[in-house]
Write a protein that holds these residues in place. Structure first.
Motif, PDB file in Angstrom:
ATOM      1  N   ASP A  37       0.840  -1.203   0.000  1.00 33.98           N
ATOM      2  CA  ASP A  37       0.000   0.000   0.000  1.00 33.98           C
ATOM      3  C   ASP A  37       0.871   1.247   0.000  1.00 33.98           C
ATOM      4  OD1 ASP A  37      -2.227  -1.662   0.262  1.00 33.98           O
ATOM      5  OD2 ASP A  37      -2.283  -1.472   2.445  1.00 33.98           O
ATOM      6  N   GLU A  38       0.311   2.322  -0.482  1.00 39.82           N
ATOM      7  CA  GLU A  38       0.900   3.655  -0.442  1.00 39.82           C
ATOM      8  C   GLU A  38       2.171   3.786  -1.278  1.00 39.82           C
ATOM      9  OE1 GLU A  38       0.974   5.417   3.472  1.00 39.82           O
ATOM     10  OE2 GLU A  38      -0.717   4.164   4.081  1.00 39.82           O
ATOM     11  N   GLY A  39       2.294   2.954  -2.318  1.00 38.60           N
ATOM     12  CA  GLY A  39       3.372   3.136  -3.267  1.00 38.60           C
ATOM     13  C   GLY A  39       4.705   2.504  -2.939  1.00 38.60           C
ATOM     14  N   TRP A  40       4.790   1.695  -1.896  1.00 38.66           N
ATOM     15  CA  TRP A  40       6.042   1.010  -1.574  1.00 38.66           C
ATOM     16  C   TRP A  40       6.128  -0.296  -2.352  1.00 38.66           C
ATOM     17  CZ3 TRP A  40      10.017   2.920   1.221  1.00 38.66           C
ATOM     18  CH2 TRP A  40       9.761   4.073   1.973  1.00 38.66           C
ATOM     19  N   GLU A  41       7.344  -0.671  -2.739  1.00 43.78           N
ATOM     20  CA  GLU A  41       7.553  -1.906  -3.484  1.00 43.78           C
ATOM     21  C   GLU A  41       8.831  -2.584  -2.975  1.00 43.78           C
ATOM     22  OE1 GLU A  41       6.791  -2.637  -7.961  1.00 43.78           O
ATOM     23  OE2 GLU A  41       8.898  -2.035  -7.793  1.00 43.78           O
ATOM     24  N   VAL A  42       8.712  -3.891  -2.707  1.00 42.63           N
ATOM     25  CA  VAL A  42       9.832  -4.709  -2.254  1.00 42.63           C
ATOM     26  C   VAL A  42      10.140  -5.695  -3.373  1.00 42.63           C
ATOM     27  CG1 VAL A  42      10.630  -6.368  -0.522  1.00 42.63           C
ATOM     28  CG2 VAL A  42       9.041  -4.519   0.139  1.00 42.63           C
ATOM     29  N   VAL A  43      11.389  -5.690  -3.869  1.00 45.07           N
ATOM     30  CA  VAL A  43      11.789  -6.565  -4.973  1.00 45.07           C
ATOM     31  C   VAL A  43      12.938  -7.450  -4.499  1.00 45.07           C
ATOM     32  CG1 VAL A  43      12.663  -6.679  -7.328  1.00 45.07           C
ATOM     33  CG2 VAL A  43      11.089  -4.836  -6.664  1.00 45.07           C
ATOM     34  N   LEU A  44      12.721  -8.754  -4.537  1.00 48.98           N
ATOM     35  CA  LEU A  44      13.755  -9.725  -4.169  1.00 48.98           C
ATOM     36  C   LEU A  44      14.318 -10.335  -5.441  1.00 48.98           C
ATOM     37  CD1 LEU A  44      11.803 -11.555  -1.324  1.00 48.98           C
ATOM     38  CD2 LEU A  44      13.295  -9.559  -1.123  1.00 48.98           C
ATOM     39  N   GLU A  45      15.635 -10.302  -5.587  1.00 47.67           N
ATOM     40  CA  GLU A  45      16.262 -10.823  -6.800  1.00 47.67           C
ATOM     41  C   GLU A  45      17.162 -12.023  -6.535  1.00 47.67           C
ATOM     42  OE1 GLU A  45      17.762  -7.923  -9.556  1.00 47.67           O
ATOM     43  OE2 GLU A  45      16.496  -6.377  -8.670  1.00 47.67           O
ATOM     44  N   ALA A 108      27.024 -11.954  -2.700  1.00 46.90           N
ATOM     45  CA  ALA A 108      28.405 -11.563  -2.998  1.00 46.90           C
ATOM     46  C   ALA A 108      28.545 -10.830  -4.330  1.00 46.90           C
ATOM     47  CB  ALA A 108      29.310 -12.797  -2.986  1.00 46.90           C
ATOM     48  N   ALA A 109      27.725 -11.187  -5.313  1.00 49.94           N
ATOM     49  CA  ALA A 109      27.915 -10.666  -6.663  1.00 49.94           C
ATOM     50  C   ALA A 109      26.773  -9.806  -7.207  1.00 49.94           C
ATOM     51  CB  ALA A 109      28.149 -11.831  -7.629  1.00 49.94           C
ATOM     52  N   PHE A 110      25.593  -9.863  -6.578  1.00 44.16           N
ATOM     53  CA  PHE A 110      24.417  -9.187  -7.131  1.00 44.16           C
ATOM     54  C   PHE A 110      23.718  -8.329  -6.089  1.00 44.16           C
ATOM     55  CE2 PHE A 110      24.875 -13.231  -9.411  1.00 44.16           C
ATOM     56  CZ  PHE A 110      25.020 -12.753 -10.709  1.00 44.16           C
ATOM     57  N   GLU A 111      22.882  -7.412  -6.567  1.00 45.05           N
ATOM     58  CA  GLU A 111      21.984  -6.677  -5.683  1.00 45.05           C
ATOM     59  C   GLU A 111      20.898  -7.657  -5.266  1.00 45.05           C
ATOM     60  OE1 GLU A 111      20.723  -3.285  -7.967  1.00 45.05           O
ATOM     61  OE2 GLU A 111      22.647  -2.276  -7.669  1.00 45.05           O
ATOM     62  N   ALA A 112      20.836  -7.990  -3.997  1.00 42.55           N
ATOM     63  CA  ALA A 112      19.936  -9.036  -3.513  1.00 42.55           C
ATOM     64  C   ALA A 112      18.483  -8.579  -3.489  1.00 42.55           C
ATOM     65  CB  ALA A 112      20.360  -9.489  -2.115  1.00 42.55           C
ATOM     66  N   PRO A 127      26.046  -5.500  -3.817  1.00 43.89           N
ATOM     67  CA  PRO A 127      26.859  -6.712  -3.867  1.00 43.89           C
ATOM     68  C   PRO A 127      27.971  -6.689  -2.814  1.00 43.89           C
ATOM     69  CG  PRO A 127      26.494  -5.873  -6.078  1.00 43.89           C
ATOM     70  CD  PRO A 127      25.984  -4.830  -5.114  1.00 43.89           C
ATOM     71  N   GLY A 128      28.137  -7.801  -2.149  1.00 40.02           N
ATOM     72  CA  GLY A 128      29.214  -7.925  -1.185  1.00 40.02           C
ATOM     73  C   GLY A 128      28.888  -7.494   0.228  1.00 40.02           C
ATOM     74  N   GLY A 129      27.726  -6.922   0.462  1.00 38.70           N
ATOM     75  CA  GLY A 129      27.324  -6.611   1.825  1.00 38.70           C
ATOM     76  C   GLY A 129      27.406  -5.160   2.218  1.00 38.70           C
ATOM     77  N   ASP A 130      26.565  -4.364   1.650  1.00 39.48           N
ATOM     78  CA  ASP A 130      26.454  -2.960   2.009  1.00 39.48           C
ATOM     79  C   ASP A 130      25.046  -2.520   1.625  1.00 39.48           C
ATOM     80  OD1 ASP A 130      27.215  -0.511   3.005  1.00 39.48           O
ATOM     81  OD2 ASP A 130      28.676  -0.070   1.441  1.00 39.48           O
TER      82      ASP A 130
END
Length: 143
Positions: A37-45, A108-112, A127-130
């Motif tokens: 709701d309210e325009g938020w979006e969660v994308v898991l890759e 480690a290699a991708f945007e999670a 990637p890599g933890g940040d």
């Protein structure tokens, strides 16, 4: 609903203030997308864990968006978010009103994962933890 409209930064995390926002849609392609709701979006890759308890108590099931192995996430459609935390280490943790916990660690290699919201907010597990945090169209400080 959340009493604060914007996410709040702490030393090691961002509290995303999604409390009370319902899962209004679920989309599956090579990603798993939760439209809130309210325009938020969660994308898991990348793979994420879905459990009925915190992962250290019950490991639950692994969701693998790139192979569309995400059926276990469908029951959260229509539920409301109780808590959503983006850790600066790159991990996402969400809890829903039915007790479901969603945890997506960094890759480690991708945007999670990424979360976008109104006002230009964007959180990305780098990637890599940040954690990358962007706030477009405003001049307030971000992380």
């Amino acid at each position: 609903m959340s009493t604060e409209a914007e996410p709040v930064e702490h030393d090691d995390r961002w509290i995303l203030n999604l409390r009370g926002r319902g899962v209004a849609g679920i989309t599956v392609d090579y990603r798993l997308t939760l439209a809130l709701d309210e325009g938020w979006e969660v994308v898991l890759e990348t793979p994420a864990r879905l459990s009925s308890w915190p992962a250290h108590i019950n490991p639950g099931v692994l969701l693998v968006p790139e192979t569309q192995d995400v059926a276990a996430a469908l029951p959260i459609f229509g539920t409301k978010v109780v808590s959503a935390v983006a850790f600066k280490s790159g991990t996402l943790r969400m809890v829903f009103e039915d007790g479901t916990h969603l945890t997506c660690p960094t890759d480690a290699a991708f945007e999670a994962w990424q979360i976008t919201g109104p006002g230009g907010w964007r959180f990305v597990s780098l990637p890599g933890g940040d954690l990358g945090v962007w706030l477009s169209c405003r001049s307030s400080s971000g992380g």
